[in-house]
Motif scaffolding. Sequence first.
Motif, PDB file in Angstrom:
ATOM      1  N   LYS A  67       0.436  -1.375  -0.141  1.00  0.00           N
ATOM      2  CA  LYS A  67      -0.106   0.254  -0.248  1.00  0.00           C
ATOM      3  C   LYS A  67       0.417   1.211   0.042  1.00  0.00           C
ATOM      4  CE  LYS A  67      -0.833  -0.722   5.058  1.00  0.00           C
ATOM      5  NZ  LYS A  67      -1.095  -0.375   6.182  1.00  0.00           N
ATOM      6  N   PHE A  68       1.878   1.366   0.109  1.00  0.00           N
ATOM      7  CA  PHE A  68       3.041   2.491   0.006  1.00  0.00           C
ATOM      8  C   PHE A  68       3.641   2.466  -1.310  1.00  0.00           C
ATOM      9  CE2 PHE A  68       3.141   0.237   4.494  1.00  0.00           C
ATOM     10  CZ  PHE A  68       2.616   1.572   5.300  1.00  0.00           C
ATOM     11  N   GLY A  69       3.615   2.100  -1.769  1.00  0.00           N
ATOM     12  CA  GLY A  69       3.994   2.176  -3.526  1.00  0.00           C
ATOM     13  C   GLY A  69       3.618   3.754  -4.618  1.00  0.00           C
ATOM     14  N   THR A  70       2.710   4.106  -3.822  1.00  0.00           N
ATOM     15  CA  THR A  70       2.507   6.499  -4.494  1.00  0.00           C
ATOM     16  C   THR A  70       3.842   6.566  -3.586  1.00  0.00           C
ATOM     17  OG1 THR A  70       0.531   5.925  -3.655  1.00  0.00           O
ATOM     18  CG2 THR A  70      -0.039   5.155  -5.363  1.00  0.00           C
ATOM     19  N   ARG A  71       4.008   6.241  -2.255  1.00  0.00           N
ATOM     20  CA  ARG A  71       4.529   7.394  -1.735  1.00  0.00           C
ATOM     21  C   ARG A  71       5.673   7.114  -1.819  1.00  0.00           C
ATOM     22  NH1 ARG A  71       3.533   5.909   4.411  1.00  0.00           N
ATOM     23  NH2 ARG A  71       0.786   6.179   4.209  1.00  0.00           N
ATOM     24  N   VAL A  72       6.483   9.018  -2.586  1.00  0.00           N
ATOM     25  CA  VAL A  72       7.297   8.872  -2.761  1.00  0.00           C
ATOM     26  C   VAL A  72       8.518   8.957  -1.347  1.00  0.00           C
ATOM     27  CG1 VAL A  72       9.615  10.151  -4.263  1.00  0.00           C
ATOM     28  CG2 VAL A  72       7.590   9.383  -5.413  1.00  0.00           C
ATOM     29  N   CYS A  73       9.974   8.481  -1.578  1.00  0.00           N
ATOM     30  CA  CYS A  73      10.753   8.347  -0.065  1.00  0.00           C
ATOM     31  C   CYS A  73      12.169   8.679  -1.005  1.00  0.00           C
ATOM     32  CB  CYS A  73      10.645   7.587   1.001  1.00  0.00           C
ATOM     33  SG  CYS A  73      11.016   5.517   0.371  1.00  0.00           S
ATOM     34  N   PRO A  74      12.991   9.047   0.158  1.00  0.00           N
ATOM     35  CA  PRO A  74      14.127   9.620  -0.398  1.00  0.00           C
ATOM     36  C   PRO A  74      15.215   7.663  -0.854  1.00  0.00           C
ATOM     37  CG  PRO A  74      14.388  11.000   1.709  1.00  0.00           C
ATOM     38  CD  PRO A  74      13.199   9.520   1.736  1.00  0.00           C
ATOM     39  N   ALA A  75      14.758   6.730  -0.457  1.00  0.00           N
ATOM     40  CA  ALA A  75      14.905   5.439  -1.038  1.00  0.00           C
ATOM     41  C   ALA A  75      15.071   5.387  -2.295  1.00  0.00           C
ATOM     42  CB  ALA A  75      14.525   4.478   0.518  1.00  0.00           C
ATOM     43  N   PHE A  76      13.885   6.068  -3.422  1.00  0.00           N
ATOM     44  CA  PHE A  76      14.171   6.463  -4.462  1.00  0.00           C
ATOM     45  C   PHE A  76      15.736   6.258  -4.769  1.00  0.00           C
ATOM     46  CE2 PHE A  76       9.619   5.644  -3.209  1.00  0.00           C
ATOM     47  CZ  PHE A  76       9.374   4.628  -4.081  1.00  0.00           C
ATOM     48  N   ILE A  77      15.703   7.335  -4.113  1.00  0.00           N
ATOM     49  CA  ILE A  77      17.223   8.106  -4.812  1.00  0.00           C
ATOM     50  C   ILE A  77      18.371   6.711  -5.419  1.00  0.00           C
ATOM     51  CG2 ILE A  77      19.405   9.600  -4.640  1.00  0.00           C
ATOM     52  CD1 ILE A  77      17.767  11.241  -2.421  1.00  0.00           C
ATOM     53  N   LEU A  78      18.050   5.654  -4.778  1.00  0.00           N
ATOM     54  CA  LEU A  78      19.357   4.654  -4.620  1.00  0.00           C
ATOM     55  C   LEU A  78      19.123   3.791  -6.513  1.00  0.00           C
ATOM     56  CD1 LEU A  78      19.515   3.002  -1.108  1.00  0.00           C
ATOM     57  CD2 LEU A  78      20.723   3.708  -2.317  1.00  0.00           C
ATOM     58  N   SER A  79      17.690   3.537  -6.914  1.00  0.00           N
ATOM     59  CA  SER A  79      17.293   3.879  -7.445  1.00  0.00           C
ATOM     60  C   SER A  79      18.022   4.070  -9.319  1.00  0.00           C
ATOM     61  CB  SER A  79      15.882   3.428  -8.706  1.00  0.00           C
ATOM     62  OG  SER A  79      14.851   4.653  -8.074  1.00  0.00           O
ATOM     63  N   ILE A  80      18.762   5.672  -8.948  1.00  0.00           N
ATOM     64  CA  ILE A  80      18.886   6.375 -10.094  1.00  0.00           C
ATOM     65  C   ILE A  80      19.916   5.396 -10.429  1.00  0.00           C
ATOM     66  CG2 ILE A  80      20.227   8.423 -10.502  1.00  0.00           C
ATOM     67  CD1 ILE A  80      18.226  10.061  -8.166  1.00  0.00           C
ATOM     68  N   PRO A  81      21.396   5.136 -10.310  1.00  0.00           N
ATOM     69  CA  PRO A  81      22.596   4.274 -10.477  1.00  0.00           C
ATOM     70  C   PRO A  81      21.953   3.033 -11.496  1.00  0.00           C
ATOM     71  CG  PRO A  81      23.331   4.979  -8.594  1.00  0.00           C
ATOM     72  CD  PRO A  81      21.574   5.181  -8.262  1.00  0.00           C
ATOM     73  N   TYR A  82      21.209   3.329 -11.188  1.00  0.00           N
ATOM     74  CA  TYR A  82      20.664   1.439 -11.606  1.00  0.00           C
ATOM     75  C   TYR A  82      20.221   1.685 -13.512  1.00  0.00           C
ATOM     76  CZ  TYR A  82      21.740  -1.334  -7.789  1.00  0.00           C
ATOM     77  OH  TYR A  82      22.528  -1.510  -6.217  1.00  0.00           O
ATOM     78  N   THR A  83      19.474   3.022 -13.082  1.00  0.00           N
ATOM     79  CA  THR A  83      19.025   3.344 -14.406  1.00  0.00           C
ATOM     80  C   THR A  83      20.241   4.492 -15.398  1.00  0.00           C
ATOM     81  OG1 THR A  83      17.225   4.100 -13.216  1.00  0.00           O
ATOM     82  CG2 THR A  83      17.576   5.523 -15.242  1.00  0.00           C
ATOM     83  N   CYS A  84      20.963   4.521 -14.622  1.00  0.00           N
ATOM     84  CA  CYS A  84      21.867   5.828 -15.489  1.00  0.00           C
ATOM     85  C   CYS A  84      22.869   4.770 -15.629  1.00  0.00           C
ATOM     86  CB  CYS A  84      22.261   7.148 -14.528  1.00  0.00           C
ATOM     87  SG  CYS A  84      21.244   7.719 -14.434  1.00  0.00           S
ATOM     88  N   LEU A  85      23.286   3.502 -15.210  1.00  0.00           N
ATOM     89  CA  LEU A  85      24.281   2.397 -15.358  1.00  0.00           C
ATOM     90  C   LEU A  85      24.067   2.058 -16.847  1.00  0.00           C
ATOM     91  CD1 LEU A  85      27.315   1.691 -14.923  1.00  0.00           C
ATOM     92  CD2 LEU A  85      25.689  -0.338 -13.452  1.00  0.00           C
ATOM     93  N   PRO A  86      23.311   1.649 -17.040  1.00  0.00           N
ATOM     94  CA  PRO A  86      23.090   0.553 -17.917  1.00  0.00           C
ATOM     95  C   PRO A  86      22.961   1.550 -19.785  1.00  0.00           C
ATOM     96  CG  PRO A  86      21.331   0.010 -16.779  1.00  0.00           C
ATOM     97  CD  PRO A  86      21.749   1.324 -15.952  1.00  0.00           C
ATOM     98  N   VAL A  87      22.190   2.526 -19.596  1.00  0.00           N
ATOM     99  CA  VAL A  87      22.425   3.526 -20.253  1.00  0.00           C
ATOM    100  C   VAL A  87      24.084   4.097 -20.849  1.00  0.00           C
ATOM    101  CG1 VAL A  87      21.943   6.085 -21.134  1.00  0.00           C
ATOM    102  CG2 VAL A  87      20.000   4.996 -19.669  1.00  0.00           C
ATOM    103  N   TRP A  88      24.700   4.783 -19.760  1.00  0.00           N
ATOM    104  CA  TRP A  88      26.213   4.208 -20.051  1.00  0.00           C
ATOM    105  C   TRP A  88      26.792   3.735 -20.571  1.00  0.00           C
ATOM    106  CZ3 TRP A  88      30.588   1.261 -17.848  1.00  0.00           C
ATOM    107  CH2 TRP A  88      31.536   2.337 -17.916  1.00  0.00           C
ATOM    108  N   ALA A  89      26.646   2.426 -20.529  1.00  0.00           N
ATOM    109  CA  ALA A  89      27.552   1.517 -20.716  1.00  0.00           C
ATOM    110  C   ALA A  89      26.744   1.153 -22.104  1.00  0.00           C
ATOM    111  CB  ALA A  89      26.206  -0.161 -19.846  1.00  0.00           C
ATOM    112  N   GLY A  90      25.542   1.161 -22.835  1.00  0.00           N
ATOM    113  CA  GLY A  90      24.743   1.287 -24.369  1.00  0.00           C
ATOM    114  C   GLY A  90      25.690   2.475 -24.711  1.00  0.00           C
ATOM    115  N   PHE A  91      26.059   3.418 -24.057  1.00  0.00           N
ATOM    116  CA  PHE A  91      26.322   4.255 -25.426  1.00  0.00           C
ATOM    117  C   PHE A  91      28.050   3.835 -25.743  1.00  0.00           C
ATOM    118  CE2 PHE A  91      22.926   7.520 -24.344  1.00  0.00           C
ATOM    119  CZ  PHE A  91      23.006   7.966 -25.672  1.00  0.00           C
ATOM    120  N   ARG A  92      28.528   3.562 -24.478  1.00  0.00           N
ATOM    121  CA  ARG A  92      29.499   2.793 -24.434  1.00  0.00           C
ATOM    122  C   ARG A  92      29.921   2.034 -25.375  1.00  0.00           C
ATOM    123  NH1 ARG A  92      34.589   2.299 -19.782  1.00  0.00           N
ATOM    124  NH2 ARG A  92      36.004   1.770 -21.637  1.00  0.00           N
TER     125      ARG A  92
END
Length: 275
Positions: A67-92
């Motif tokens: 039931k807490f799925g719609t809440r945005v908390c600071p822990a979501f920042i931890l998912s940023i590297p997992y989003t950016c890393l594939p993009v960086w790897a793809g371009f490389r």
Amino acid sequence: MSATAATGVFVLSLSAIPVTYVFNHLAAQHHFWTIVGVAALILLLVALLARILVKRKPPRDPLFYGKFGTRVCPAFILSIPYTCLPVWAGFRIYNQPSEYCHYPSKVVQEIQGKDLLRRPFDFLLVICLLLATGFSLFRGLIALDCPADFCRFYTQFQEPYLKDPAAYPKIQMLVYLFYSVPYFVVALYGLVVPGCSWMADVTLIHAGGLAQAQFSHIGASLHARTAYIHRVPEEAKILFLAFNLAYGALPQLLAYRCIYKPEFFLKAKAEEKAE
């Protein structure tokens, strides 16, 4: 799950084959920005389809949205590297040249002219792939509730976690059965027939996926929160770790072989074939 739904899932899974072929063809033609656009379109379509299906028939599983799925908390920042890393790897990856390096044609022809028996490391990899295929088939049969005595003996004294009611181990063994076994067969072909330039990419992807899967499976089999009756027995831990670590290390060795010594997998140039 109804027959219609199961058929839809099966057909949707098979769609990965033509999509992968199209991406490889575009990559070979150096249409990199086209690949980025198609990938973005596919992600958008999948997101829209998921939203439509969920709104039409919301899942009853409370963990689907823990039931807490719609809440945005600071822990979501931890998912940023997992989003950016594939993009960086793809371009490389797409900015790298299509060939690892330019090997002399005589060296490539000499290595590709050797049969399997004159390539001892490849011969050892072939034997290991055959053993891994048998191991995947065996555990896949256990996941499918094979009634054979040896299967019951194995789950009772070696890997009782395969019968955990959480169903994760069964799903993992089925993934090995339906994905790793075809890969092993393809890898066997690539180690026997020279010029399979796709070997490096395929082995690298499979090595990463299987390493993560084996880490989860080994950890869950030994974890203290797993029910005691489904944990690996103390007397079987050494053999369990030996089998599963070897099973996880094999794709890494194969990827290392394909990437750092790719001469056998390079395609001969047109002028060399003519000669």
